[in-house]
Design a protein around this motif. Sequence first.
Motif, PDB file in Angstrom:
ATOM      1  N   HIS A   1      38.157 -71.011-128.106  1.00 18.14           N
ATOM      2  CA  HIS A   1      38.261 -71.981-127.018  1.00 18.14           C
ATOM      3  C   HIS A   1      37.186 -73.043-127.147  1.00 18.14           C
ATOM      4  CE1 HIS A   1      41.251 -69.963-124.584  1.00 18.14           C
ATOM      5  NE2 HIS A   1      40.544 -68.854-124.543  1.00 18.14           N
TER       6      HIS A   1
ATOM      7  N   ASP B   1      36.888 -65.810-127.601  1.00 14.51           N
ATOM      8  CA  ASP B   1      37.242 -65.244-126.302  1.00 14.51           C
ATOM      9  C   ASP B   1      37.337 -63.728-126.404  1.00 14.51           C
ATOM     10  OD1 ASP B   1      38.211 -64.640-123.814  1.00 14.51           O
ATOM     11  OD2 ASP B   1      40.097 -65.715-124.047  1.00 14.51           O
TER      12      ASP B   1
ATOM     13  N   THR C   1      41.783 -75.233-126.558  1.00 13.28           N
ATOM     14  CA  THR C   1      41.777 -74.183-127.570  1.00 13.28           C
ATOM     15  C   THR C   1      41.648 -74.820-128.947  1.00 13.28           C
ATOM     16  OG1 THR C   1      44.171 -74.179-127.716  1.00 13.28           O
ATOM     17  CG2 THR C   1      43.189 -72.608-126.192  1.00 13.28           C
TER      18      THR C   1
ATOM     19  N   LYS D   1      40.834 -65.453-130.652  1.00 13.41           N
ATOM     20  CA  LYS D   1      41.198 -66.698-129.986  1.00 13.41           C
ATOM     21  C   LYS D   1      39.935 -67.540-129.805  1.00 13.41           C
ATOM     22  CE  LYS D   1      43.992 -68.401-126.224  1.00 13.41           C
ATOM     23  NZ  LYS D   1      44.817 -68.051-125.081  1.00 13.41           N
TER      24      LYS D   1
END
Length: 84
Positions: free
Chosen positions: A25, A45, A9, A23
């Motif tokens: 990644h 994400d 991440t 988020k």
Amino acid sequence: MQLGKIVGTVVSTQKDEKLAGLKLHVVENVDVDGNSTGSFVVAVDAVGAGVDEVVLYCAGSAARQTDLTQGKPVDHVIMAIVDL
């Protein structure tokens, strides 16, 4: 669309306000057999994927077509988790 495996991440304390709450990644590109191709991308994400999952992601203007990323400054988005 491309296949990838989430390997980590990205944490950012300062970013464009349009990215707040998204988020990020690190995705390692893989071939159809799951072997690394040696390249990586950072992707937003959109489906709740996690580390070590194989995912489908897209790049470019297609990455801004999901409800979550529309109108946001993203170049890669994870849009599916692959069932193995």
